[in-house]
Write a protein that holds these residues in place. Sequence first.
Motif, mmCIF file in Angstrom:
data_model
loop_
_atom_site.group_PDB
_atom_site.id
_atom_site.type_symbol
_atom_site.label_atom_id
_atom_site.label_comp_id
_atom_site.label_asym_id
_atom_site.label_seq_id
_atom_site.Cartn_x
_atom_site.Cartn_y
_atom_site.Cartn_z
ATOM 1 N N MET A 1 0.829 -1.208 0.000
ATOM 2 C CA MET A 1 0.000 0.000 0.000
ATOM 3 C C MET A 1 0.860 1.253 0.000
ATOM 4 O O MET A 1 0.515 2.248 -0.633
ATOM 5 N N ILE A 2 1.987 1.201 0.673
ATOM 6 C CA ILE A 2 2.908 2.345 0.708
ATOM 7 C C ILE A 2 3.470 2.605 -0.690
ATOM 8 O O ILE A 2 3.532 3.748 -1.156
ATOM 9 N N ILE A 3 3.859 1.538 -1.371
ATOM 10 C CA ILE A 3 4.384 1.669 -2.740
ATOM 11 C C ILE A 3 3.322 2.272 -3.649
ATOM 12 O O ILE A 3 3.596 3.211 -4.415
ATOM 13 N N LEU A 4 2.101 1.745 -3.564
ATOM 14 C CA LEU A 4 1.012 2.267 -4.397
ATOM 15 C C LEU A 4 0.778 3.751 -4.116
ATOM 16 O O LEU A 4 0.596 4.544 -5.040
ATOM 17 N N TYR B 1 1.229 6.953 -6.583
ATOM 18 C CA TYR B 1 0.105 7.864 -6.818
ATOM 19 C C TYR B 1 0.548 9.318 -6.615
ATOM 20 O O TYR B 1 0.261 10.185 -7.440
ATOM 21 N N GLU B 2 1.268 9.556 -5.554
ATOM 22 C CA GLU B 2 1.702 10.920 -5.226
ATOM 23 C C GLU B 2 2.720 11.473 -6.229
ATOM 24 O O GLU B 2 2.746 12.666 -6.489
ATOM 25 N N ASN B 3 3.564 10.604 -6.772
ATOM 26 C CA ASN B 3 4.660 11.056 -7.627
ATOM 27 C C ASN B 3 4.500 10.728 -9.109
ATOM 28 O O ASN B 3 5.349 11.091 -9.904
ATOM 29 N N LYS B 4 3.449 10.004 -9.464
ATOM 30 C CA LYS B 4 3.153 9.596 -10.849
ATOM 31 C C LYS B 4 4.122 8.548 -11.391
ATOM 32 O O LYS B 4 3.708 7.496 -11.830
ATOM 33 N N VAL B 5 5.428 8.841 -11.385
ATOM 34 C CA VAL B 5 6.440 7.918 -11.913
ATOM 35 C C VAL B 5 7.645 7.961 -10.979
ATOM 36 O O VAL B 5 8.109 9.041 -10.604
ATOM 37 N N ARG C 1 -5.820 -0.077 -13.085
ATOM 38 C CA ARG C 1 -6.276 -0.953 -12.002
ATOM 39 C C ARG C 1 -5.707 -0.480 -10.662
ATOM 40 O O ARG C 1 -6.399 -0.478 -9.646
ATOM 41 N N GLY C 2 -4.439 -0.113 -10.644
ATOM 42 C CA GLY C 2 -3.820 0.402 -9.425
ATOM 43 C C GLY C 2 -4.450 1.707 -8.981
ATOM 44 O O GLY C 2 -4.690 1.929 -7.788
ATOM 45 N N LEU C 3 -4.721 2.575 -9.948
ATOM 46 C CA LEU C 3 -5.384 3.849 -9.625
ATOM 47 C C LEU C 3 -6.750 3.638 -8.989
ATOM 48 O O LEU C 3 -7.174 4.421 -8.140
ATOM 49 N N SER C 4 -7.420 2.547 -9.372
ATOM 50 C CA SER C 4 -8.758 2.295 -8.825
ATOM 51 C C SER C 4 -8.716 1.956 -7.337
ATOM 52 O O SER C 4 -9.742 2.014 -6.653
ATOM 53 N N LEU C 5 -7.537 1.631 -6.792
ATOM 54 C CA LEU C 5 -7.398 1.348 -5.363
ATOM 55 C C LEU C 5 -7.173 2.607 -4.531
ATOM 56 O O LEU C 5 -7.298 2.573 -3.307
ATOM 57 N N ILE C 6 -6.839 3.704 -5.160
ATOM 58 C CA ILE C 6 -6.490 4.919 -4.418
ATOM 59 C C ILE C 6 -7.632 5.411 -3.525
ATOM 60 O O ILE C 6 -7.380 5.795 -2.375
ATOM 61 N N PRO C 7 -8.894 5.395 -3.965
ATOM 62 C CA PRO C 7 -9.962 5.804 -3.032
ATOM 63 C C PRO C 7 -9.988 4.951 -1.756
ATOM 64 O O PRO C 7 -10.240 5.470 -0.667
ATOM 65 N N LEU C 8 -9.694 3.676 -1.876
ATOM 66 C CA LEU C 8 -9.626 2.802 -0.706
ATOM 67 C C LEU C 8 -8.497 3.243 0.228
ATOM 68 O O LEU C 8 -8.671 3.318 1.450
ATOM 69 N N LEU C 9 -7.347 3.555 -0.336
ATOM 70 C CA LEU C 9 -6.217 4.014 0.473
ATOM 71 C C LEU C 9 -6.526 5.353 1.136
ATOM 72 O O LEU C 9 -6.160 5.576 2.293
ATOM 73 N N HIS C 10 -7.228 6.244 0.424
ATOM 74 C CA HIS C 10 -7.636 7.525 1.011
ATOM 75 C C HIS C 10 -8.592 7.297 2.190
ATOM 76 O O HIS C 10 -8.464 7.949 3.228
ATOM 77 N N MET C 11 -9.538 6.371 2.031
ATOM 78 C CA MET C 11 -10.471 6.074 3.119
ATOM 79 C C MET C 11 -9.736 5.521 4.333
ATOM 80 O O MET C 11 -10.056 5.864 5.471
#
Length: 119
Positions: A30-33, A37-41, A91-101
């Motif tokens: 989750m930290i890697i994801l 997300y924060e840095n794009k690449v 697919r990875g981006l779709s997990l970001i709302p879960l990480l935000h929650m």
Amino acid sequence: MRETCVPTGVELKNTGFGYTLSLIGGKYKMIILYWLYENKVLRHNELKRSIGTISFKTLSIMLKELEADGLIIRKEFPQVPPKVEYSLSERGLSLIPLLHMMCEWGEKDMLSELELAKG
């Protein structure tokens, strides 16, 4: 009324909850994801520096697993020395709302714990 995520008599691995945990469970995924997300690449060493406590080998394993699960994209550039960049897939981006929650829940719960400790 909503059914439970883990019905009685069903193995955890055979539920949506278990499936999600199999993809993002563990100490670093989750930290890697979130860093991607924060840095794009990011490149391997940039991720390692950002996380700090992860070994080179563990990071390599986590990145391979995340790539195999289709959550990140590994882009290799044919040059010397080799250059490899990692980014989130759709697919990875779709997990970001879960990480935000999870982040929001943690912040609220920490404040509640602090208030309880103050008495």
